[in-house]
Design a protein around this motif. Structure first.
Motif, PDB file in Angstrom:
ATOM      1  N   ILE A   2       4.616  13.044  -8.151  1.00  0.00           N
ATOM      2  CA  ILE A   2       4.695  11.667  -8.654  1.00  0.00           C
ATOM      3  C   ILE A   2       3.520  10.794  -8.179  1.00  0.00           C
ATOM      4  O   ILE A   2       2.846  10.175  -9.016  1.00  0.00           O
ATOM      5  CB  ILE A   2       6.058  11.030  -8.309  1.00  0.00           C
ATOM      6  CG1 ILE A   2       7.154  11.750  -9.096  1.00  0.00           C
ATOM      7  CG2 ILE A   2       6.070   9.546  -8.637  1.00  0.00           C
ATOM      8  CD1 ILE A   2       8.555  11.350  -8.703  1.00  0.00           C
ATOM      9  N   PRO A   3       3.211  10.751  -6.868  1.00  0.00           N
ATOM     10  CA  PRO A   3       2.113   9.855  -6.460  1.00  0.00           C
ATOM     11  C   PRO A   3       0.771  10.146  -7.131  1.00  0.00           C
ATOM     12  O   PRO A   3       0.158   9.214  -7.657  1.00  0.00           O
ATOM     13  CB  PRO A   3       2.043  10.047  -4.941  1.00  0.00           C
ATOM     14  CG  PRO A   3       3.405  10.501  -4.562  1.00  0.00           C
ATOM     15  CD  PRO A   3       3.891  11.327  -5.693  1.00  0.00           C
ATOM     16  N   PRO A   4       0.300  11.417  -7.163  1.00  0.00           N
ATOM     17  CA  PRO A   4      -0.985  11.614  -7.849  1.00  0.00           C
ATOM     18  C   PRO A   4      -0.936  11.274  -9.332  1.00  0.00           C
ATOM     19  O   PRO A   4      -1.909  10.737  -9.871  1.00  0.00           O
ATOM     20  CB  PRO A   4      -1.306  13.088  -7.624  1.00  0.00           C
ATOM     21  CG  PRO A   4      -0.090  13.714  -7.115  1.00  0.00           C
ATOM     22  CD  PRO A   4       0.748  12.657  -6.501  1.00  0.00           C
ATOM     23  N   VAL A   5       0.194  11.560  -9.982  1.00  0.00           N
ATOM     24  CA  VAL A   5       0.287  11.239 -11.410  1.00  0.00           C
ATOM     25  C   VAL A   5       0.212   9.723 -11.602  1.00  0.00           C
ATOM     26  O   VAL A   5      -0.505   9.222 -12.477  1.00  0.00           O
ATOM     27  CB  VAL A   5       1.578  11.824 -12.019  1.00  0.00           C
ATOM     28  CG1 VAL A   5       1.813  11.268 -13.410  1.00  0.00           C
ATOM     29  CG2 VAL A   5       1.498  13.333 -12.069  1.00  0.00           C
ATOM     30  N   LEU A   6       0.920   8.984 -10.751  1.00  0.00           N
ATOM     31  CA  LEU A   6       0.866   7.517 -10.850  1.00  0.00           C
ATOM     32  C   LEU A   6      -0.552   7.014 -10.619  1.00  0.00           C
ATOM     33  O   LEU A   6      -1.037   6.122 -11.326  1.00  0.00           O
ATOM     34  CB  LEU A   6       1.810   6.883  -9.821  1.00  0.00           C
ATOM     35  CG  LEU A   6       3.298   6.999 -10.117  1.00  0.00           C
ATOM     36  CD1 LEU A   6       4.113   6.298  -9.042  1.00  0.00           C
ATOM     37  CD2 LEU A   6       3.618   6.400 -11.488  1.00  0.00           C
ATOM     38  N   LEU A   7      -1.231   7.623  -9.639  1.00  0.00           N
ATOM     39  CA  LEU A   7      -2.600   7.193  -9.360  1.00  0.00           C
ATOM     40  C   LEU A   7      -3.506   7.470 -10.563  1.00  0.00           C
ATOM     41  O   LEU A   7      -4.349   6.654 -10.938  1.00  0.00           O
ATOM     42  CB  LEU A   7      -3.128   7.933  -8.118  1.00  0.00           C
ATOM     43  CG  LEU A   7      -4.432   7.404  -7.558  1.00  0.00           C
ATOM     44  CD1 LEU A   7      -4.240   6.016  -6.981  1.00  0.00           C
ATOM     45  CD2 LEU A   7      -4.967   8.323  -6.471  1.00  0.00           C
ATOM     46  N   PHE A   8      -3.318   8.629 -11.188  1.00  0.00           N
ATOM     47  CA  PHE A   8      -4.093   8.943 -12.395  1.00  0.00           C
ATOM     48  C   PHE A   8      -3.851   7.912 -13.480  1.00  0.00           C
ATOM     49  O   PHE A   8      -4.783   7.439 -14.121  1.00  0.00           O
ATOM     50  CB  PHE A   8      -3.720  10.339 -12.920  1.00  0.00           C
ATOM     51  CG  PHE A   8      -4.692  11.409 -12.529  1.00  0.00           C
ATOM     52  CD1 PHE A   8      -4.599  12.013 -11.300  1.00  0.00           C
ATOM     53  CD2 PHE A   8      -5.703  11.804 -13.390  1.00  0.00           C
ATOM     54  CE1 PHE A   8      -5.481  13.001 -10.925  1.00  0.00           C
ATOM     55  CE2 PHE A   8      -6.595  12.782 -13.026  1.00  0.00           C
ATOM     56  CZ  PHE A   8      -6.483  13.389 -11.793  1.00  0.00           C
TER      57      PHE A   8
END
Lengths: 300, 397
Positions: free
Chosen positions: A276-282
């Motif tokens: 979730i965190p990397p996807v949100l950052l993307f």
């Protein structure tokens, strides 16, 4: 077929069919993960292709989020010393944000020199950084282990700290960061800086007030790649960190992969939460990614 | 932080640089590079130099107690120097390790890189073109979804695909079963994706892939070669090498076990979004007037694609292909977590082999020599790639 509106319609339908099939291929593995994660039977594979298995529940997500990991404890006899998702998350964020921070500061500064100054050793320096992109780092872990073990930080060897890990990861992301940032800086017109210098700004001020704000896309890409490295790497982490209190999410995920059995529902629940965190950052940086990666390449 | 600058010293036009000015300029530039340079010096150069020394020693488990910074350990734990022994052993495959064959590793690594980068670029461009077409509905949705393979951590993806390639109840075999039921076909649904040793369909799939990937590359390469501004006899020299490489790669694809197809599919899934992003950026920078002018001259859509879009994508795609080649060549996660190099080391890459030399066999000296050989292989490939793309540039401009 000569009707332009009919033509446009046919084209639209064909495009949608193509893009929808790509979408299906992209989300299928993710749905497969979801399907296993919500399966209460804790089996390694769904017995048939159904998104929602019988008796689906979020039990595995609850376990991952709120229960201590029995495999990662400072003192295996005492549950209170075991890692929880929250603690792992804090460690992961520390390493990833640290890596992103170092990469962007050091990368931007070096790239600025390569882009704006014509100096002795410029070609050689640039080549050295690019060659580093090609060095397989596997066998260097032994000397790195010794080296970081020598440097003391707050009376601990740097090797066993999350800061040491972030520094090691930064060296992995810097070559590409410098190369990409330099390409982007090259496209910022020099006249803008010259105008600022004539108005009495220093070179450093011109760098901070003009170049950096205009290069947000490339800086965003650097942050993104640094964050991803820190978030997913675990080979060095396994080797360097001794204290389970410092373990990261990637390490916890890897440790769930047992030699003989793997608790698959828990594994995929954790994998999904960790994505979730990397996807949100993307998503947050998406509008910068395209120009941040390509503007330098197109012009340079 | 603020250093007063009496004289603005931004890159002066070439020719104007005076002797003394150049020194202050250089000092200032290196001051900016210093933090990054020091970090790289400590974390990368030092270990690499150390690795260079290790490669000439018989460094083993016992020598791990050796510490350069502690003289007390020198006499007792310093590894013996063995000259070029490690390099000879690595290159002649004279190591007591199962399934180790340097030449096969290298050939497989090249075959893996070529096929992956080919599909990444092809899919990347095709999807970018589709996303960039006018009046597309749902563009924002597709853009968001298509970033997912890139955004989800690679090790998670690798584990997921390994699970999907399982023989019993793996998603891929189940999908094939569904397909059979729907269309009355009889594809095998009991594929041992990760451990069958024989190539699928008796090697025919491999030949099909080879013709899709290698034939266009061969034609492109020959075309570029004969258009290059070189004396004719010089153009004939690379021909035997090209023919040899073509045959070797063809054999590699034909004989590769099913596991190769599993990891290829996974890594294609993982790699195309990066190329799509690059191609999208390049597409957006092509001025619309070019297409308008072409349409006025009566150019068809296909002609616009071949004569405007593709040539203008080139400058952005070349650096992306170079970086992509290096990343794919050294791709660790996919191979290590899906096949672990199996069956019988037939999907082993040079990096995963290096990892095993360190962490399984604990032959640190040999691993160091191996890493140095890999570095030079990659360096040669990059230089060649650079030469070929530069040599062909003239033809497009």
């Amino acid at each position: 077929m000569n009707n332009p509106r009919l033509q446009a319609l046919v084209k639209q339908v064909l495009l949608q069919v193509f893009l929808l099939s790509v979408t299906l291929a992209v989300i299928f593995p993710i749905l497969w993960m979801v399907s296993i994660a919500v399966d209460p039977r804790n089996i390694d594979k769904p017995l048939e292709l159904t998104l929602i298995p019988p008796g689906a529940s979020f039990e595995s997500f609850r376990q991952v989020l709120f229960e201590p990991s029995p495999l990662l404890c400072s003192n295996p006899g005492d549950v209170a010393t075991c890692m929880t998702f929250g603690k792992l998350l804090v460690n992961s964020l520390y390493v990833s944000l640290g890596t992103a921070f170092f990469a962007v500061i050091l990368g931007a500064s070096a790239a600025y020199a390569f882009s704006r100054f014509r100096f002795i050793g410029r070609q050689a320096g640039m080549l050295a950084f690019i060659a580093l992109l090609m060095l397989p780092a596997t066998a260097t872990v032994t000397p790195l282990y010794v080296l970081l073990g020598q440097v003391k930080f707050a009376s601990e060897p740097l090797r066993t700290t999350l800061l040491g890990l972030a520094i090691a990861y930064t060296s992995g992301t810097l070559p590409f960061a410098i190369w990409n940032l330099k390409g982007y800086f090259d496209t910022v017109p020099e006249e803008l800086e010259e105008a600022a210098l004539i108005d009495g700004a220093s070179v450093t001020q011109a760098f901070f007030r003009i170049i950096l704000p205009l290069s947000l896309p490339a800086l965003a890409v650097t942050v993104l790649l640094g964050f991803m490295t820190g978030w997913t790497e675990f080979v060095l982490a396994w080797l360097f960190l001794d204290n389970p209190a410092r373990f990261t999410l990637a390490m916890a995920l890897r440790s769930l992969q047992g030699q003989f059995t793997t608790p698959w529902s828990i594994f995929f629940a954790m994998a999904l939460l960790m994505s979730i965190p990397p996807v949100l950052l993307f998503f947050a940086l998406q509008r910068y990614i395209v120009s941040g990666l390509t503007v330098g390449g197109v012009k340079g | 932080m603020d250093v007063p600058a009496p004289k603005p010293s931004l890159a002066p036009p070439p020719g104007k640089t005076g002797g003394k000015n150049r020194w202050t300029e250089s000092l200032r530039a290196w001051a900016y590079i210093l933090p990054a340079g020091l970090l790289m010096l400590a974390i990368t150069f030092f270990p690499q130099a150390y690795q260079g020394w290790m490669a000439f020693t018989d460094y083993r488990l016992a020598n791990l107690r050796f510490n350069v910074f502690d003289q007390g350990t020198w006499e007792k734990f310093a590894p013996p120097l063995v000259g070029f022994d490690n390099f000879v052993k690595v290159l002649t495959s004279n190591l007591a390790i199962e399934n180790y064959d340097f030449v096969r590793l290298l050939k497989f690594n090249i075959a893996w890189t070529v096929s992956n980068v080919f599909f990444h670029v092809l899919l990347g461009i095709v999807i970018a073109l589709a996303l960039n077409s006018k009046n597309l509905l749902g563009r924002r949705f597709y853009r968001a979804v298509f970033v997912l393979p890139w955004a989800i951590p690679g090790l998670i993806i690798a584990f997921t695909w390994r699970n999907m390639f399982d023989r019993r109840f793996g998603a891929i075999n189940q999908i094939i079963g569904r397909f059979n039921a729907a269309f009355g076909t009889a594809f095998p649904t009991d594929n041992r994706w990760l451990d069958a040793t024989e190539p699928p369909a008796g090697g025919n799939i491999g030949l099909a892939l080879a013709s899709v990937v290698l034939v266009p590359l061969l034609l492109w390469g020959l075309n570029a070669l004969f258009r290059a501004r070189l004396p004719f006899w010089l153009k004939l020299l690379p021909l035997p090498v090209i023919a040899w490489a073509f045959v070797e790669l063809l054999n590699m694809y034909r004989d590769s076990p099913m596991a190769f197809w599993a990891v290829l599919i996974t890594n294609i899934w993982l790699g195309w979004p990066f190329m799509t992003v690059i191609a999208t950026g390049a597409l957006q920078s092509i001025p619309e007037e070019l297409y308008e002018a072409a349409r006025m001259d009566g150019a068809t859509g296909w002609q616009q694609l071949v004569n405007i879009t593709l040539p203008l994508l080139r400058p952005a795609m070349i650096p992306a292909v170079m970086v992509g080649t290096i990343w794919t060549f050294n791709n660790f996660n996919v191979i290590y977590f899906i096949t672990q190099g199996g069956p019988f080391g037939r999907t082993e890459l040079l990096v995963t082999q290096a990892y095993k030399l360190v962490f399984t066999q604990r032959l640190y000296g040999v691993a160091a020599a191996f890493s140095i050989v890999v570095f030079f292989v990659l360096l040669i490939i990059t230089i060649l790639q650079n030469r070929v793309t530069r040599a062909t540039e003239a033809y497009y401009e």
